[in-house]
Structures are given as structure tokens and as C-alpha cells.
Design a protein around this motif. Structure first.
Motif, short mmCIF file in Angstrom:
data_model
loop_
_atom_site.label_atom_id
_atom_site.label_comp_id
_atom_site.label_asym_id
_atom_site.label_seq_id
_atom_site.Cartn_x
_atom_site.Cartn_y
_atom_site.Cartn_z
N ASP A 61 -3.53 -10.35 5.89
CA ASP A 61 -3.05 -9.14 5.24
C ASP A 61 -1.53 -9.11 5.27
N VAL A 62 -0.92 -9.06 4.09
CA VAL A 62 0.54 -9.14 3.98
C VAL A 62 1.07 -7.93 3.24
N LEU A 63 2.11 -7.32 3.79
CA LEU A 63 2.81 -6.21 3.14
C LEU A 63 4.12 -6.72 2.56
N ASP A 64 4.31 -6.53 1.26
CA ASP A 64 5.58 -6.82 0.59
C ASP A 64 6.34 -5.50 0.50
N LEU A 65 7.29 -5.30 1.40
CA LEU A 65 8.02 -4.04 1.51
C LEU A 65 9.23 -4.07 0.59
N CYS A 66 9.27 -3.15 -0.35
CA CYS A 66 10.24 -3.16 -1.46
C CYS A 66 9.88 -4.31 -2.41
N CYS A 67 8.69 -4.19 -2.97
CA CYS A 67 8.11 -5.28 -3.76
C CYS A 67 8.69 -5.40 -5.16
N GLY A 68 9.41 -4.36 -5.62
CA GLY A 68 9.96 -4.41 -6.97
C GLY A 68 8.88 -4.59 -8.01
N SER A 112 4.67 -10.53 -4.47
CA SER A 112 3.35 -10.00 -4.15
C SER A 112 2.26 -10.79 -4.88
N LEU A 113 2.47 -11.03 -6.15
CA LEU A 113 1.47 -11.75 -6.94
C LEU A 113 1.37 -13.22 -6.53
N ALA A 114 2.50 -13.82 -6.18
CA ALA A 114 2.47 -15.20 -5.70
C ALA A 114 1.72 -15.29 -4.37
N LEU A 115 1.90 -14.30 -3.50
CA LEU A 115 1.15 -14.27 -2.24
C LEU A 115 -0.34 -14.08 -2.50
N ALA A 116 -0.69 -13.22 -3.46
CA ALA A 116 -2.10 -13.03 -3.81
C ALA A 116 -2.70 -14.31 -4.36
N ALA A 171 -1.90 -17.19 -3.53
CA ALA A 171 -2.05 -18.12 -2.41
C ALA A 171 -3.24 -17.76 -1.52
N GLY A 172 -3.95 -16.67 -1.86
CA GLY A 172 -5.18 -16.33 -1.16
C GLY A 172 -5.07 -15.24 -0.12
N PHE A 173 -3.92 -14.53 -0.08
CA PHE A 173 -3.74 -13.48 0.92
C PHE A 173 -4.11 -12.11 0.36
N GLN A 174 -4.41 -11.18 1.27
CA GLN A 174 -4.68 -9.79 0.91
C GLN A 174 -3.34 -9.07 0.92
N VAL A 175 -2.88 -8.60 -0.23
CA VAL A 175 -1.49 -8.17 -0.38
C VAL A 175 -1.40 -6.69 -0.74
N THR A 176 -0.45 -6.03 -0.10
CA THR A 176 -0.07 -4.66 -0.42
C THR A 176 1.41 -4.66 -0.78
N GLY A 177 1.74 -4.00 -1.89
CA GLY A 177 3.13 -3.89 -2.32
C GLY A 177 3.59 -2.45 -2.27
N VAL A 178 4.76 -2.21 -1.69
CA VAL A 178 5.33 -0.87 -1.59
C VAL A 178 6.71 -0.85 -2.21
N ASP A 179 6.99 0.18 -3.02
CA ASP A 179 8.32 0.33 -3.58
C ASP A 179 8.57 1.81 -3.89
N LEU A 180 9.84 2.18 -3.98
CA LEU A 180 10.21 3.56 -4.29
C LEU A 180 10.29 3.80 -5.80
N PHE A 197 -0.88 -4.92 9.45
CA PHE A 197 -0.72 -6.15 8.68
C PHE A 197 -0.44 -7.34 9.60
N ASP A 198 -0.87 -8.51 9.12
CA ASP A 198 -0.55 -9.75 9.82
C ASP A 198 0.89 -10.16 9.59
N ALA A 199 1.47 -9.71 8.47
CA ALA A 199 2.86 -10.05 8.17
C ALA A 199 3.46 -8.99 7.25
N VAL A 200 4.77 -8.79 7.41
CA VAL A 200 5.55 -7.93 6.52
C VAL A 200 6.74 -8.75 6.03
N VAL A 201 6.97 -8.73 4.71
CA VAL A 201 8.13 -9.43 4.15
C VAL A 201 9.00 -8.41 3.41
#
Length: 247
Positions: free
Chosen positions: A43-50, A55-59, A61-70, A103-107
Motif C-alpha cells: 500500500d503506497v500513498l502518493d502525497l501531493c500526487c498532482g 501514482s499510475l506508474a506505481l499502480a 507496477a502492481g501496488f495498491q495506490v492512494t493519491g492525495v492532493d489539494l 501505508f507501507d510507503a509514502v512518497v
């Protein structure tokens, strides 16, 4: 008073930064996976994903992805690109994350940090990252390298795209790198649309200290996605890789 980041990430942002390519995002994600040591389906969080390139490249690659942006504009762009609905998209301030999941990772990528005038506000971002990471989870903060910015700053540039004149003025002032963007419609003869960007400059030791204060441990610092070793004077980036220590 409206903060610069509440105004600048709109439709015109898509025009100014449309040169950022998807292929590059996939190459960078490949390197991130190696640095973060991610297990399959993490499970990966893309913080400020724009607009969601990474986020889509991580998805993919087979990861469960959440994207957050303002920015609603950038999130809408991301949702349009996400035709298979593989990513969970959330509108939120990076200092206050309305997420119950761990999450397992935050980027946090491409200088999506240092947006606030006060260090205490940047620290809120790091603490928010800590709180959504599982104990032992890893993080990446991809930030600009101050010495490289000072050496290579282009004070003024002008280009035309889609009938728009895009003028960018850059300077370093009071410990921040400042940019003013003026966009003029060449066919309408109207006044330019003006946007600001302001990012706090940090030395490696300063940002390392803030991460430590947020109870995040730095394991490595890279100089770019092509550099395993960070050099304070020559590296274009300052990419922190680390983890939340186990409780």
C-alpha cells in the motif's frame, strides 16, 4: 489571504508544466521501488500526487495506490487518466490527512515540500507522513538541492505554447526560491494571468533534523534518480529515503 499554492495549481499549471512526461515517471518509479524495498501489492500513498503520473506508474507496477492532493483541477486530470479506476484519489491538505489506512510507503515527489513560510508547518507534513506509515514503513521525500538551485537558477525565461505567452521570473530571497509566472493570451490582448510559487530552501542537515523531530529515520540520501550518492555541491536533487522506526 489566499496562499500561493491554493491558486497556482489550476488549469494554467497544466499548460506550464505539460512537458513533464509519463515515461520519465515510470523510470523514476522503478528506482523508487528498489530504494523502498517494496513487497508485491504494498500500500503506497502518493502525497501531493498532482495529475497522477507517479501514482499510475506505481499502480501499473502492481501496488495498491492512494493519491492525495489539494488541487481539484489536478485531481480531476488524474481521474481522467485513471481510466481503470486503479487509484484511490483524495482531496486534502498534506498537513492534515483524512486517512484511516496505514501505508507501507509514502512518497512526496518533485519538490512538493517546503511550501509554507514557517518550519512548524513543514513539520506538520512530516508528522502526517509518520502517522499514516505503518511501523517499519518507508518514505521518500524528493526535494531540490539548494546549492544546485543557486548555481543554475535561470532568472528569466519566455516561451509560447497553445497561443499563450509564458514568462517565468525566478529569484532567491530570504531563504526561499521564488517564481512568478505570467501567462498572456496572444489572441485576446488581455492582461497577463499571474501566479506565484515559493519554496523554502533547506540544507541536508536541516531537513534531516526535521525528519528526526517527526520520528522518521533517514537511511539514504540520493542526488537524483540516476545518482546513488548525494553531493551537496553538484547533485540536482536531494532525495531522502528512510523509514518509520518500529514502535
Amino acid at each position: 489571504m489566499t496562499a500561493w499554492y491554493e491558486k497556482s495549481f489550476g488549469e494554467d499549471y497544466l499548460l506550464v508544466y505539460k512537458h513533464r512526461d509519463v515515461h520519465g515517471a515510470y523510470e523514476e518509479v522503478h528506482k523508487m521501488i528498489h530504494w523502498l524495498k517494496l513487497h508485491p501489492h504494498a500500500d503506497v500513498l502518493d502525497l501531493c500526487c498532482g495529475m497522477g503520473r507517479h501514482s499510475l506508474a506505481l499502480a501499473d507496477a502492481g501496488f495498491q495506490v492512494t493519491g492525495v492532493d489539494l488541487s481539484d483541477v489536478l485531481l480531476n486530470e488524474a481521474r481522467e487518466l485513471d481510466t481503470d479506476h486503479r487509484v484511490r484519489w483524495y482531496h486534502a491538505d498534506m498537513r492534515r490527512l483524512p486517512l484511516k489506512a496505514r501505508f507501507d510507503a509514502v512518497v512526496n515527489l518533485f519538490t512538493s515540500f517546503g511550501y509554507f513560510p514557517e518550519d512548524v508547518e513543514q513539520l506538520k507534513v512530516l508528522r502526517a507522513m509518520h502517522d499514516v506509515l505503518r511501523p517499519g514503513g518507508s518514505f521518500i521525500i524528493d526535494f531540490i538541492n539548494t546549492a544546485h538551485v543557486k548555481k543554475h537558477l535561470v532568472p528569466h525565461s519566455v516561451r509560447e505554447d497553445e497561443g499563450q505567452r509564458i514568462e517565468e521570473l525566478r529569484r532567491i530571497q530570504d531563504g526561499f526560491v521564488q517564481k512568478e509566472i505570467r501567462i498572456t493570451d496572444l489572441t485576446a490582448g488581455t492582461e497577463p494571468r499571474i501566479y506565484k510559487e515559493s519554496v523554502k530552501l533547506y540544507a541536508r542537515e536541516e531537513l534531516s533534523g526535521m525528519l528526526q523531530e517527526a520520528e522518521l529515520q533517514v537511511d539514504q540520501v540520493h542526488g537524483s534518480y540516476d545518482e546513488e550518492i548525494y553531493d551537496e555541491q553538484t547533485s540536482p536533487r536531494m532525495i531522502f529515503v528512510g523509514h518509520r522506526p518500529a514502535d
